[in-house]
Design a protein around this motif. Structure first.
Motif, PDB file in Angstrom:
ATOM      1  N   MET A   1       8.196  25.907 -25.769  1.00  0.00           N
ATOM      2  CA  MET A   1       6.934  25.182 -25.647  1.00  0.00           C
ATOM      3  C   MET A   1       7.157  23.763 -25.136  1.00  0.00           C
ATOM      4  O   MET A   1       6.472  23.303 -24.207  1.00  0.00           O
ATOM      5  CB  MET A   1       6.235  25.140 -27.004  1.00  0.00           C
ATOM      6  CG  MET A   1       5.058  24.189 -27.114  1.00  0.00           C
ATOM      7  SD  MET A   1       4.538  23.930 -28.833  1.00  0.00           S
ATOM      8  CE  MET A   1       5.888  22.906 -29.462  1.00  0.00           C
ATOM      9  N   LEU A   2       8.117  23.060 -25.719  1.00  0.00           N
ATOM     10  CA  LEU A   2       8.392  21.679 -25.320  1.00  0.00           C
ATOM     11  C   LEU A   2       8.887  21.616 -23.879  1.00  0.00           C
ATOM     12  O   LEU A   2       8.495  20.730 -23.110  1.00  0.00           O
ATOM     13  CB  LEU A   2       9.408  21.059 -26.272  1.00  0.00           C
ATOM     14  CG  LEU A   2       8.935  20.886 -27.719  1.00  0.00           C
ATOM     15  CD1 LEU A   2      10.090  20.462 -28.620  1.00  0.00           C
ATOM     16  CD2 LEU A   2       7.799  19.879 -27.816  1.00  0.00           C
ATOM     17  N   THR A   3       9.748  22.554 -23.497  1.00  0.00           N
ATOM     18  CA  THR A   3      10.249  22.580 -22.121  1.00  0.00           C
ATOM     19  C   THR A   3       9.128  22.855 -21.133  1.00  0.00           C
ATOM     20  O   THR A   3       9.066  22.244 -20.052  1.00  0.00           O
ATOM     21  CB  THR A   3      11.355  23.632 -21.979  1.00  0.00           C
ATOM     22  OG1 THR A   3      12.470  23.248 -22.795  1.00  0.00           O
ATOM     23  CG2 THR A   3      11.815  23.755 -20.534  1.00  0.00           C
ATOM     24  N   GLN A   4       8.221  23.744 -21.484  1.00  0.00           N
ATOM     25  CA  GLN A   4       7.090  24.035 -20.597  1.00  0.00           C
ATOM     26  C   GLN A   4       6.188  22.825 -20.419  1.00  0.00           C
ATOM     27  O   GLN A   4       5.694  22.555 -19.316  1.00  0.00           O
ATOM     28  CB  GLN A   4       6.313  25.239 -21.144  1.00  0.00           C
ATOM     29  CG  GLN A   4       7.065  26.550 -20.986  1.00  0.00           C
ATOM     30  CD  GLN A   4       6.564  27.644 -21.906  1.00  0.00           C
ATOM     31  OE1 GLN A   4       5.561  27.500 -22.598  1.00  0.00           O
ATOM     32  NE2 GLN A   4       7.265  28.775 -21.916  1.00  0.00           N
ATOM     33  N   ILE A   5       5.975  22.076 -21.494  1.00  0.00           N
ATOM     34  CA  ILE A   5       5.205  20.836 -21.369  1.00  0.00           C
ATOM     35  C   ILE A   5       5.954  19.848 -20.478  1.00  0.00           C
ATOM     36  O   ILE A   5       5.355  19.164 -19.629  1.00  0.00           O
ATOM     37  CB  ILE A   5       4.936  20.228 -22.754  1.00  0.00           C
ATOM     38  CG1 ILE A   5       3.974  21.119 -23.538  1.00  0.00           C
ATOM     39  CG2 ILE A   5       4.354  18.820 -22.637  1.00  0.00           C
ATOM     40  CD1 ILE A   5       3.771  20.703 -24.978  1.00  0.00           C
ATOM     41  N   GLY A   6       7.270  19.781 -20.633  1.00  0.00           N
ATOM     42  CA  GLY A   6       8.077  18.914 -19.784  1.00  0.00           C
ATOM     43  C   GLY A   6       7.960  19.268 -18.320  1.00  0.00           C
ATOM     44  O   GLY A   6       7.894  18.386 -17.449  1.00  0.00           O
ATOM     45  N   ARG A   7       7.922  20.561 -18.005  1.00  0.00           N
ATOM     46  CA  ARG A   7       7.773  20.982 -16.602  1.00  0.00           C
ATOM     47  C   ARG A   7       6.407  20.577 -16.055  1.00  0.00           C
ATOM     48  O   ARG A   7       6.296  20.110 -14.921  1.00  0.00           O
ATOM     49  CB  ARG A   7       7.956  22.494 -16.501  1.00  0.00           C
ATOM     50  CG  ARG A   7       9.393  22.953 -16.706  1.00  0.00           C
ATOM     51  CD  ARG A   7       9.494  24.465 -16.712  1.00  0.00           C
ATOM     52  NE  ARG A   7      10.870  24.910 -16.898  1.00  0.00           N
ATOM     53  CZ  ARG A   7      11.218  26.176 -17.132  1.00  0.00           C
ATOM     54  NH1 ARG A   7      10.273  27.120 -17.204  1.00  0.00           N
ATOM     55  NH2 ARG A   7      12.489  26.497 -17.280  1.00  0.00           N
TER      56      ARG A   7
END
Length: 311
Positions: free
Chosen positions: A177-183
């Motif tokens: 989830m956090l990585t997707q927000i980062g992208r």
């Protein structure tokens, strides 16, 4: 307005930090968090408390992700106002003041709250910086938004069926989830932070690296190039604690991790967290938890086993 559709206004409550409440979750008094604590719910699960108007508040012990699935409104982070139309997502580190105004009849979001104690194990699994707030909103990148929507739905479902702890399923989902927000945020700047908030973040990172070494407060002051007054003020503003209390809390967190997840002796744990002997460690631990470390370990390991037996 910039490319993310942001406009800046004064978040007046944020300038009066002394009266900004510090919550566990919205509307509930702050309290200590268990190791690995996670909490997941929808915004409108608490509509009876806020009716879509969540006033300025903060969480001193956990980060928070809010994924807006429906509706529109204004989200406030420190002194910035961000107008949004779903889908939208925000990431707010602990100690950052935030709130929002939405129409409760048409708006909803999934909120994931994650204890700071869980961040070290997640940080290596995500590309999103975990010390700066960010908010993304927009109608582009449909595939990325759909992927985030599916991940958030999985987190919501796993939490509803689970134990409120970061287990082997929830932890990787949270990191994803956090990585997707980062992208989604990769082409947008991080939100600006006040000098006090930046100083408090630098202090926390320095404590993480050196709490075992028994640095005096003066050394933190010198390393950060500030004054004792400014450093104390920053700690109280961001985390509701002075420097000594922040060091003690970090030491206590490490002690709890070692008690719960290892079989190391009290003597070893005392040395690992920077205390001189087991007797001093026991006094330190009992003063902050109300029980000796051996008893805390027994009760919490029994609690973990009881939760495991339920599944």
């Amino acid at each position: 307005m910039d490319r993310m559709g942001k406009s800046l206004v004064l978040f007046t409550a944020a300038s009066m930090n002394d009266i900004v409440p510090n919550f566990f979750v919205y509307g509930e008094p702050d309290r200590p968090l268990e190791i690995g604590f996670l909490h997941v719910e929808t915004v409108m699960a608490r509509a009876n408390l806020h009716s879509g108007q969540v006033r300025a508040h903060k969480h001193d012990r956990m980060i928070q992700v809010t994924f807006w699935t429906n509706g529109s409104g204004s989200y406030f982070i420190e002194d910035q106002r961000l107008d949004f139309l779903a889908p939208a997502a925000s990431f707010v580190p602990s100690g950052v003041i935030h709130g929002f105004n939405v129409d409760p009849l048409v708006s909803d979001a999934v909120v994931v709250s994650i204890a700071d104690s869980l961040l070290p194990s997640i940080a290596g699994q995500t590309t999103l910086p975990l010390d700066r707030p960010v908010m993304v909103t927009g109608q582009g990148a449909e595939a990325l938004w759909e992927r985030l929507r599916r991940t958030m739905q999985l987190i919501l479902e796993e939490y509803a069926e689970g134990r409120g702890q970061a287990d082997t399923i929830l932890s990787p989902l949270v990191a994803a989830m956090l990585t997707q927000i980062g992208r989604l945020a990769s082409d947008a700047p991080m939100l600006a932070q006040s000098p006090q908030r930046l100083l408090a973040g630098d202090l926390r990172r320095l404590i993480d690296r050196h709490f075992r070494e028994n640095w005096p407060v003066a050394r933190y002051v010198s390393s950060l190039g500030t004054t004792p007054h400014l450093l104390a003020k920053a700690g109280h503003m961001a985390f509701g604690q002075g420097v000594k209390d922040m060091i003690a809390e970090r030491r206590l967190l490490e002690a709890k991790r070692l008690l719960l997840f290892t079989i190391r002796s009290l003597e070893d744990i005392a040395y690992e967290v920077g205390l001189k002997d087991a007797a001093y460690f026991s006094r330190f631990f009992r003063a902050r938890t109300g029980m000796p470390p051996s008893e805390w370990r027994r009760q919490n390991i029994a609690g973990e086993k009881s939760r495991d037996d339920d599944f």
